[in-house]
Design a protein around this motif. Structure first.
Motif, short mmCIF file in Angstrom:
data_model
loop_
_atom_site.label_atom_id
_atom_site.label_comp_id
_atom_site.label_asym_id
_atom_site.label_seq_id
_atom_site.Cartn_x
_atom_site.Cartn_y
_atom_site.Cartn_z
N UNK A 204 0.82 -1.21 0.00
CA UNK A 204 0.00 0.00 0.00
C UNK A 204 0.85 1.26 0.00
N UNK A 205 2.16 1.11 -0.15
CA UNK A 205 3.05 2.26 -0.04
C UNK A 205 2.76 3.33 -1.09
N UNK A 206 2.37 2.90 -2.29
CA UNK A 206 2.15 3.86 -3.38
C UNK A 206 0.69 4.23 -3.54
N UNK A 207 -0.17 3.84 -2.60
CA UNK A 207 -1.60 4.10 -2.71
C UNK A 207 -1.86 5.60 -2.56
N UNK A 208 -2.57 6.18 -3.53
CA UNK A 208 -2.84 7.61 -3.49
C UNK A 208 -3.96 7.91 -2.50
N UNK A 209 -3.99 9.13 -1.93
CA UNK A 209 -5.07 9.49 -1.00
C UNK A 209 -6.45 9.40 -1.66
N UNK A 210 -6.55 9.70 -2.97
CA UNK A 210 -7.84 9.65 -3.65
C UNK A 210 -8.39 8.22 -3.68
N UNK A 211 -7.52 7.25 -4.03
CA UNK A 211 -7.95 5.85 -4.06
C UNK A 211 -8.32 5.39 -2.65
N UNK A 212 -7.49 5.74 -1.68
CA UNK A 212 -7.75 5.37 -0.29
C UNK A 212 -9.12 5.87 0.16
N UNK A 213 -9.45 7.14 -0.14
CA UNK A 213 -10.72 7.73 0.29
C UNK A 213 -11.90 7.06 -0.40
N UNK A 214 -11.76 6.74 -1.69
CA UNK A 214 -12.86 6.09 -2.41
C UNK A 214 -13.21 4.75 -1.78
N UNK A 215 -12.20 3.95 -1.47
CA UNK A 215 -12.45 2.63 -0.91
C UNK A 215 -12.93 2.71 0.53
N UNK A 216 -12.50 3.75 1.25
CA UNK A 216 -12.97 3.93 2.61
C UNK A 216 -14.44 4.31 2.63
N UNK A 217 -14.84 5.27 1.78
CA UNK A 217 -16.23 5.73 1.76
C UNK A 217 -17.18 4.65 1.26
N UNK A 218 -16.71 3.78 0.37
CA UNK A 218 -17.58 2.74 -0.16
C UNK A 218 -17.66 1.52 0.75
N UNK A 219 -16.93 1.55 1.86
CA UNK A 219 -16.94 0.42 2.79
C UNK A 219 -16.18 -0.79 2.28
N UNK A 220 -15.26 -0.60 1.36
CA UNK A 220 -14.52 -1.72 0.79
C UNK A 220 -13.01 -1.59 1.00
N UNK A 221 -12.61 -0.87 2.05
CA UNK A 221 -11.19 -0.71 2.33
C UNK A 221 -10.52 -2.05 2.62
N UNK A 222 -11.31 -3.03 3.12
CA UNK A 222 -10.74 -4.34 3.43
C UNK A 222 -10.19 -5.03 2.18
N UNK A 223 -10.62 -4.59 1.00
CA UNK A 223 -10.10 -5.15 -0.25
C UNK A 223 -8.63 -4.79 -0.41
N UNK A 224 -8.25 -3.60 0.05
CA UNK A 224 -6.89 -3.10 -0.17
C UNK A 224 -5.92 -3.48 0.94
N UNK A 225 -6.42 -4.02 2.03
CA UNK A 225 -5.56 -4.38 3.16
C UNK A 225 -5.49 -5.90 3.23
N UNK A 226 -4.32 -6.44 2.94
CA UNK A 226 -4.17 -7.90 2.97
C UNK A 226 -4.49 -8.41 4.37
N UNK A 227 -5.45 -9.33 4.45
CA UNK A 227 -5.94 -9.79 5.74
C UNK A 227 -6.43 -11.22 5.62
N UNK A 228 -7.16 -11.66 6.64
CA UNK A 228 -7.73 -13.00 6.61
C UNK A 228 -8.71 -13.19 5.47
#
Length: 756
Positions: A204-228
């Motif tokens: 996620x080092x190169x993730x732009x603030x715009x992409x981060x905000x879009x995924x946060x507002x849509x409730x899909x940030x878990x897609x971008x964070x490697x997890x279970x």
């Protein structure tokens, strides 16, 4: 599947929690030779030597993505650091001491450093920024949990000397090499390339603030964070392939475990994925031993294993969300699944329907169980996420499953085919997410839920899971749960105060003052920071949410300089704003006119009011009086920077038990123009962040403040000005004391610093 822990499970869970508590306390104490003890207050010049633990091409798992770094004096007025890595320290050469510890290094300029490299660097050392405002994320504690207690700032890559390879950190090196290899062979446009690195490689080092905000507002940030979730989806993809080939169950689980381990290494051994991989390994071991796995017991054992490695993880949002989600699925899915019992010939034709239903149900169960945790961490609810996840999760499965084909990219003809395939998949769900982030009503913000509400919510949820027997008894906790959800929008807003209060937040070199009335009304004067462009997200909004606010009644902007207004967009995104105050000269310049036009177009903003000297507003016992600008001066004001400062609002706030003068960046012209109309005040917020100007002595003499508050970064205010301010009244500085609260103490007024 068991619904309750057996004795072994309870013992394992209790052992995990006790071990984490004890070992975490032990780990919290730095070693005797730790670098942070050698330089407890930091140092402007040091030479250190060590080995890179996490390179610049590697996602640093404890990246400060929700906060900004305050750079030391050596960097002020220069470019922001652009390369980052983590270094394990071996020696400090200026003192000749052998030291230990881990530092995060910020370098001015582009440079690549890889895990396992031994380097020597000349730098400034400083402590991570502590919490300086109520409600703010404790970044220093996050760093300390990962062993980082110092930050190193390097002025130029020329001050870093490479000493060779150490041969250690081989797993981190594999992750970095894999990312570099994939980047060379899979060519995607910028946004889809970011998504590929996040989803498939955990970067996620190169993730732009715009992409981060879009995924946060849509409730899909878990897609971008490697997890279970990623481990689970990848595991199902491997199982499907194995079944297609007709493999035996034991060999299927063995392959799933091996693929999960490879995925863990490639994505950088991130904690959220470690938890899931440990669980997968335990399930695979149970399969090979011929034991039917009890998922609750396995979850307890996995908890013990993970906390033995990282005990501080016990209290992280990531840990709570991960294990809370799995626990909710284990407890609730058997109660509500569409399909009960084994599949039969009669039900086989409804298999697809059942799977879709179970998927929707699982998503709903996880969302409900983690709802208070998400709300407490991000103050964000995204109802649209239920729809987004139905579409995005299958696409995530295809993306991760096709990751098994990445080794084929070594053949030149196949790499473009894979690139096109990933471009199609990632572009598809990115368009869905972008639409969901922008849809009206798809997301909204709420204040922090009070403790009593959280207790009621989880008590009711536990009742639903634990009560057995007659359904009528289960209706009681279900009713309590529904009532708690219905009361949530008002739960955080029930607070009233004996007296109004005013808080000057620490915005670095910037300004933001919050006035709270007795009846929970809110006035915000300025919202900006030169050092922290995300000041609204990380400082102002968390403070307001913690205090139970979901609306700003008045947003007063003294003038359109960025260090006073660059956080406005973040506030308008999160709060309904009753009215915005600006000065008559606010729109004379380009930046002010563009901001005012944008504000008028926002549905969450009520009206724009142009204020000038003589305007008065009373709100729940708080009286705001505009002292400046004079109408005649406002007409003559120019749009250059000095004109904008002098034509800005000067506001006198009477709190009922005391008064505060908010001066913005006004200087000589404003002080002279107000003249005899300058009132005495109990608290003076020093003009222009403590700048020196000819009318300062006249201002101090006319206002006769009992206290002076200075909102500026360390080192900005000239020493001579600080001395004059201290000679006038007790001086409080945000860089030294953090947020400063003006409160009634009996019949008197007091300034209460957040940091003593």
């Amino acid at each position: 599947m068991a619904v309750f822990l057996n004795r072994t499970g309870w013992l394992a869970l209790a052992g995990a929690l006790l071990f984490a508590w004890g070992y975490g306390a032990f780990r919290a104490t730095p070693a005797e030779d730790d670098l942070s003890l050698l330089f407890p207050g930091g140092i402007a010049l040091a030479m250190i030597e060590g080995t890179v633990a996490e390179g610049t091409g590697y996602l640093i798992a404890h990246e400060d993505v929700r906060g900004d770094v305050d750079v030391p004096a050596i960097f002020r007025g220069r470019d922001s650091p652009s390369s980052r890595f983590v270094l394990d320290i071996e020696r400090e050469l200026t003192t000749g001491e052998t030291v230990s510890g881990r530092v995060k290094v910020y370098v001015n300029g582009e440079a690549a450093y890889r895990a396992g490299e031994r380097i020597r660097l000349t730098c400034a050392l400083d402590r991570p920024r502590p919490v300086r405002n109520p409600g703010e994320l404790d970044i220093a504690q996050l760093y300390a949990d990962r062993g980082i207690r110092m930050l190193a700032f390097v002025e130029s890559p020329a001050l870093i000397e490479r000493l060779g390879e150490s041969g250690s950190y081989r797993l981190q090196r594999i992750a970095e090499d894999t990312r570099e290899w994939v980047g060379q062979r899979i060519q995607l446009e910028t946004r889809n390339g970011m998504l590929l690195r996040c989803v498939l490689l955990g970067d996620r080092a190169a993730l732009s603030p715009e992409v981060n905000d879009d995924y946060l507002r849509s409730g899909s940030m878990h897609i971008l964070v490697v997890s279970g979730l990623h481990v689970m989806v990848l595991g199902f993809a491997v199982l499907w392939l194995c079944r297609w080939f007709g493999w035996d169950a034991k060999w299927r689980m063995l392959l799933v475990a091996l693929v999960a381990l490879v995925f863990l290494v490639v994505t950088g051994i991130q904690l959220a994925a470690v938890r899931a991989v440990v669980l997968v390994l335990l399930v695979a071991a149970a399969e090979w031993l011929g034991r039917k796995p009890d998922m609750l017991n396995l979850l307890a054992v996995a908890t013990l294993v993970v906390l033995a490695w990282q005990p501080a993880d016990l209290f992280s949002y990531s840990f709570i969300l991960s294990y809370g989600s799995v626990l909710a699925l284990i407890l609730f899915m058997p109660l509500f699944q569409f399909r009960q019992g084994p599949e039969t010939e009669d039900t086989r034709r409804f298999t697809l329907f059942h799977k879709v239903g179970d998927s929707m149900l699982g998503s709903a169960v996880v969302t409900l169980a983690t709802f208070p945790v998400v709300l407490g961490g991000w103050n964000l609810l995204s109802p649209v996420s239920a729809l987004v996840n139905l579409v995005v999760l299958p696409v995530l499965g295809l993306t991760l499953g096709s990751g098994l084909l990445l080794p084929l990219a070594v053949f030149p003809p196949i790499a473009p085919v894979l690139s096109g395939w990933y471009d199609l998949l990632l572009g598809l769900f990115d368009r869905i997410v972008t639409w969901a982030a922008a849809v009206e009503g798809g997301h909204f913000y709420l204040p922090d839920p009070p403790l009593w509400w959280v207790i009621v919510f989880y008590s009711a949820l536990a009742g639903v899971a634990l009560i057995r027997g007659a359904r009528r008894w289960r209706l009681l906790p279900v009713g309590a749960l529904i009532a708690a959800l219905a009361l949530l929008p008002w739960a955080g807003n029930e607070r009233t105060r004996t007296h109004a209060g005013l808080t000057v937040l620490d915005a670095g070199h910037g300004a933001s003052t919050v006035i709270e009335t007795q009846n929970n009304r809110v006035i915000v004067v300025d919202a900006g920071s030169q050092q922290r462009p995300h000041v609204s997200s990380f400082t102002i909004a968390p403070f307001l949410f913690q205090r139970g606010h979901d609306r700003i009644d008045i947003l007063a902007l003294t003038h359109p300089d960025s260090d006073h207004v660059n956080g406005v967009a973040g506030l308008v995104e999160r709060f309904e704003v009753g009215e915005v105050w600006i000065s008559p000269a606010f729109e004379d310049g380009k930046s002010g006119s563009e901001l005012a036009a944008w504000l008028r177009a926002q549905p969450s903003v009520g009206k724009i009011r142009v204020m000038q000297a003589g305007a008065t507003q009373r709100l729940d016992g708080v009286t705001l009086r505009t002292l400046w600008p004079d109408p005649e001066f406002a007409r003559r004001a120019k749009s250059d920077s000095s004109g904008a400062n002098e034509a800005g609002l000067v506001i006198f706030a009477d709190l009922g038990y005391g008064s505060v003068l908010i001066t913005g960046d006004a200087e000589d012209v404003a002080v002279t123009g107000i003249g005899a109309g300058m009132p005495r005040c109990d608290v003076l917020i020093a003009p222009h962040h403590g700048s020196d100007f000819a009318g300062l002595d006249a201002l101090l003499a006319n206002t006769k403040p009992k206290f002076i508050v200075l909102s500026a970064r360390e080192g900005f205010t000239p020493h001579s000005v600080e001395q004059r301010l201290r000679e006038t009244a007790p001086l409080y500085q945000t860089w030294r004391h953090g947020a400063l609260s003006i409160r009634a103490m009996g019949s008197a007024l007091a300034v209460v610093p957040f940091i003593e």
